[in-house]
Design a protein around this motif. Structure first.
Motif, PDB file in Angstrom:
ATOM      1  N   ALA A  96       0.625  -1.271   0.085  1.00  0.00           N
ATOM      2  CA  ALA A  96      -0.063  -0.012  -0.058  1.00  0.00           C
ATOM      3  C   ALA A  96       0.840   1.226   0.155  1.00  0.00           C
ATOM      4  CB  ALA A  96      -0.879  -0.064   1.231  1.00  0.00           C
ATOM      5  N   ALA A  97       2.053   1.219   0.927  1.00  0.00           N
ATOM      6  CA  ALA A  97       2.711   2.457   0.832  1.00  0.00           C
ATOM      7  C   ALA A  97       3.492   2.658  -0.396  1.00  0.00           C
ATOM      8  CB  ALA A  97       3.849   2.193   2.143  1.00  0.00           C
ATOM      9  N   GLU A  98       4.118   1.685  -1.254  1.00  0.00           N
ATOM     10  CA  GLU A  98       4.758   1.724  -2.377  1.00  0.00           C
ATOM     11  C   GLU A  98       3.565   2.343  -3.539  1.00  0.00           C
ATOM     12  OE1 GLU A  98       6.001   0.984  -6.216  1.00  0.00           O
ATOM     13  OE2 GLU A  98       4.340  -0.099  -5.497  1.00  0.00           O
ATOM     14  N   GLU A 131       1.298   6.732  -6.924  1.00  0.00           N
ATOM     15  CA  GLU A 131       0.300   7.187  -7.347  1.00  0.00           C
ATOM     16  C   GLU A 131       0.246   8.782  -7.126  1.00  0.00           C
ATOM     17  OE1 GLU A 131      -3.134   5.109  -6.059  1.00  0.00           O
ATOM     18  OE2 GLU A 131      -2.802   3.562  -7.473  1.00  0.00           O
ATOM     19  N   LEU A 132       1.100   9.018  -6.064  1.00  0.00           N
ATOM     20  CA  LEU A 132       0.856  10.546  -5.471  1.00  0.00           C
ATOM     21  C   LEU A 132       2.040  11.116  -6.485  1.00  0.00           C
ATOM     22  CD1 LEU A 132       0.945  10.401  -1.631  1.00  0.00           C
ATOM     23  CD2 LEU A 132      -0.509  11.223  -3.168  1.00  0.00           C
ATOM     24  N   ALA A 186       7.596   6.619  -4.808  1.00  0.00           N
ATOM     25  CA  ALA A 186       7.752   7.890  -5.556  1.00  0.00           C
ATOM     26  C   ALA A 186       8.855   8.117  -6.382  1.00  0.00           C
ATOM     27  CB  ALA A 186       7.653   8.952  -4.413  1.00  0.00           C
ATOM     28  N   LEU A 187      10.108   7.660  -5.863  1.00  0.00           N
ATOM     29  CA  LEU A 187      11.144   7.682  -6.752  1.00  0.00           C
ATOM     30  C   LEU A 187      11.239   6.716  -8.061  1.00  0.00           C
ATOM     31  CD1 LEU A 187      13.924   7.440  -4.265  1.00  0.00           C
ATOM     32  CD2 LEU A 187      13.359   9.436  -5.570  1.00  0.00           C
ATOM     33  N   ARG A 188      10.560   5.875  -8.067  1.00  0.00           N
ATOM     34  CA  ARG A 188      10.552   4.856  -9.244  1.00  0.00           C
ATOM     35  C   ARG A 188       9.430   5.303 -10.163  1.00  0.00           C
ATOM     36  NH1 ARG A 188      10.549  -0.434  -5.388  1.00  0.00           N
ATOM     37  NH2 ARG A 188      12.890  -0.770  -5.393  1.00  0.00           N
ATOM     38  N   ALA A 189       8.253   6.276  -9.811  1.00  0.00           N
ATOM     39  CA  ALA A 189       7.609   7.023 -10.690  1.00  0.00           C
ATOM     40  C   ALA A 189       8.000   8.146 -11.363  1.00  0.00           C
ATOM     41  CB  ALA A 189       6.273   7.112  -9.994  1.00  0.00           C
ATOM     42  N   GLU A 201      -7.667   8.795  -4.368  1.00  0.00           N
ATOM     43  CA  GLU A 201      -8.473  10.125  -4.643  1.00  0.00           C
ATOM     44  C   GLU A 201      -8.949  10.507  -3.329  1.00  0.00           C
ATOM     45  OE1 GLU A 201      -8.792   7.303  -6.366  1.00  0.00           O
ATOM     46  OE2 GLU A 201      -8.393   8.255  -8.462  1.00  0.00           O
ATOM     47  N   ASP A 202      -8.936   9.631  -2.031  1.00  0.00           N
ATOM     48  CA  ASP A 202      -9.180  10.142  -0.758  1.00  0.00           C
ATOM     49  C   ASP A 202      -8.018  11.488  -0.510  1.00  0.00           C
ATOM     50  OD1 ASP A 202     -11.015   8.349  -0.494  1.00  0.00           O
ATOM     51  OD2 ASP A 202      -9.801   6.866   0.192  1.00  0.00           O
ATOM     52  N   ILE A 203      -6.662  11.078  -0.993  1.00  0.00           N
ATOM     53  CA  ILE A 203      -5.639  12.084  -0.511  1.00  0.00           C
ATOM     54  C   ILE A 203      -5.848  13.318  -1.380  1.00  0.00           C
ATOM     55  CG2 ILE A 203      -3.119  12.228  -0.225  1.00  0.00           C
ATOM     56  CD1 ILE A 203      -3.061   9.222  -0.768  1.00  0.00           C
ATOM     57  N   CYS A 204      -6.364  12.939  -2.796  1.00  0.00           N
ATOM     58  CA  CYS A 204      -6.319  14.368  -3.619  1.00  0.00           C
ATOM     59  C   CYS A 204      -7.475  15.140  -2.911  1.00  0.00           C
ATOM     60  CB  CYS A 204      -6.619  13.736  -5.051  1.00  0.00           C
ATOM     61  SG  CYS A 204      -5.446  13.123  -5.710  1.00  0.00           S
ATOM     62  N   GLU A 205      -8.648  14.595  -2.382  1.00  0.00           N
ATOM     63  CA  GLU A 205      -9.986  15.187  -1.753  1.00  0.00           C
ATOM     64  C   GLU A 205      -9.244  15.985  -0.745  1.00  0.00           C
ATOM     65  OE1 GLU A 205     -14.155  14.416   0.055  1.00  0.00           O
ATOM     66  OE2 GLU A 205     -12.971  12.955  -0.914  1.00  0.00           O
TER      67      GLU A 205
END
Length: 364
Positions: free
Chosen positions: A127-129, A134-135, A158-161, A278-282
């Motif tokens: 979940a963390a990865e 996604e962030l 985050a780095l791999r993205a 989307e919960d975070i984006c909200e």
């Protein structure tokens, strides 16, 4: 002795922390003036250490250390530097100075902290990865402490993205702790950022980590708790986040699972439930900010024709969120007086306004 050198020497003292430092500034006005005072209003270990640092050999050693930081890929930020995070200034224990490798989030960039258990389950690690990745894909910086488990998983995601991740250390800026995260440390130094209020060579002592958690939460607008026991150190970060007015979201877990007990307790106490990005984006109001930003844009042809080229360049860097004049100066490589002239021109044209001391935003 310069203000920068004085700040550095005081920062390197173990027994003179941010609260003492603020008292010195209130009494003397500047770090340089405080340093020149041989017997400031300190007592006990702090007074003894103050005298020791004033010994010529000790003072010269730390001044050489400051001069050599750049060669090691590090830099020292004082509170007076434009790059010093604005989010730290309101803290009652704002760091005296910061040691930095790599880059820090732009003030206008949304940021989210990912924290949780070191000995996490595959559920929490995945979940963390995933949320870190996604962030990053949405342009959100990921802040964490580079610990084993949840921290490392979120930052690797985050780095791999291809996104930005920043680690806040509880050890010296040149000390990789834990050692097993050497690969992550080097990757963050090259592609992200690393910061610490502890100087070169300082070990990661147990009491450092709860203290550094206030900086993790301060850098972020939202704190995500992935997995945590009921008495987890991650809950210290949550406490500081709530004190700082940050939103907290927790990943729900199975009832009876010890590593989910802390998260489930947070949810029961009113924390947001984390089920998808989307919960975070909200919580970040990303869609709302995007819509507001789009509506705030002024087509180039509507800008007053009499505006100078300098003024139009500054206008393009302003956003719906406040931007500090020092940050604008750093981005453009201009002196602050030149920035202020353009901001005053924009204000006169009704295109920007002052939000607070030294910060400006678009007015339409």
């Amino acid at each position: 002795m310069t203000e920068r050198e004085s700040s550095y020497l005081i920062c390197r003292m173990e027994n003179v922390g941010p609260v003492y430092y603020d008292r010195l500034l209130a009494y003397y006005g500047t770090a340089e003036a405080a340093w020149r005072a041989k017997t400031p209003p300190l007592s006990g270990k702090a007074a003894a250490e103050w005298q020791r640092f004033h010994e010529p050999e000790t003072e010269a050693r730390f001044r050489r250390e400051l001069e050599g930081l750049a060669a090691s890929g590090c830099r020292f930020l004082t509170r007076g530097d434009a790059e010093f995070p604005e989010a730290f200034r309101p803290l009652h224990d704002c760091p005296i100075g910061l040691f930095v490798r790599g880059r820090l989030p732009d003030p206008a960039m949304p940021a989210v902290a990912i924290v949780g258990a070191r000995r996490c389950t595959p559920y929490g690690r995945n979940a963390a990865e995933r949320f870190g990745r996604e962030l990053a894909e949405r342009g959100v910086a990921v802040i964490s402490g580079m610990a084993e488990g949840i921290d490392a998983a979120g930052q690797w995601g985050a780095l791999r993205a291809g996104g930005l991740s920043v680690a806040v250390l509880g050890s010296g800026i040149d000390v990789c702790y834990p050692r097993g995260n050497r690969g992550l440390y080097e990757r963050l130094a090259e592609e992200g950022g690393i910061l610490s209020e502890y100087g070169p060579g300082e070990a990661g002592l147990p009491f450092h980590f709860p203290v550094r958690n206030r900086l993790i939460s301060a850098l972020a607008q939202v704190v995500l708790v992935m997995e945590a026991r009921e008495r987890s150190g991650s809950l210290i970060t949550v406490d500081r986040a709530l004190e700082q007015g940050r939103d907290v979201l927790a990943l729900p877990g199975r009832v009876g699972d010890p590593l989910s007990a802390g998260c489930n307790h947070l949810i029961r106490q009113g924390a947001g439930i984390l089920t998808c990005v989307e919960d975070i984006c909200e919580a970040l109001h990303l869609e709302e900010k995007k819509a507001r930003h789009e509506s705030a844009k002024v087509p180039e042809e509507t800008l007053p024709a009499e505006l100078s080229e300098d003024t139009q360049r500054v206008y393009e860097l302003l956003a719906a969120a406040p931007v500090h004049q020092d940050a604008l100066a750093a981005q453009l490589g201009w002196p602050v007086p030149r920035i202020l002239e353009t901001l005053w021109e924009l204000e006169a044209a009704g295109l920007c306004r002052a939000a607070s001391s030294g910060t400006y935003l678009r007015d339409r």
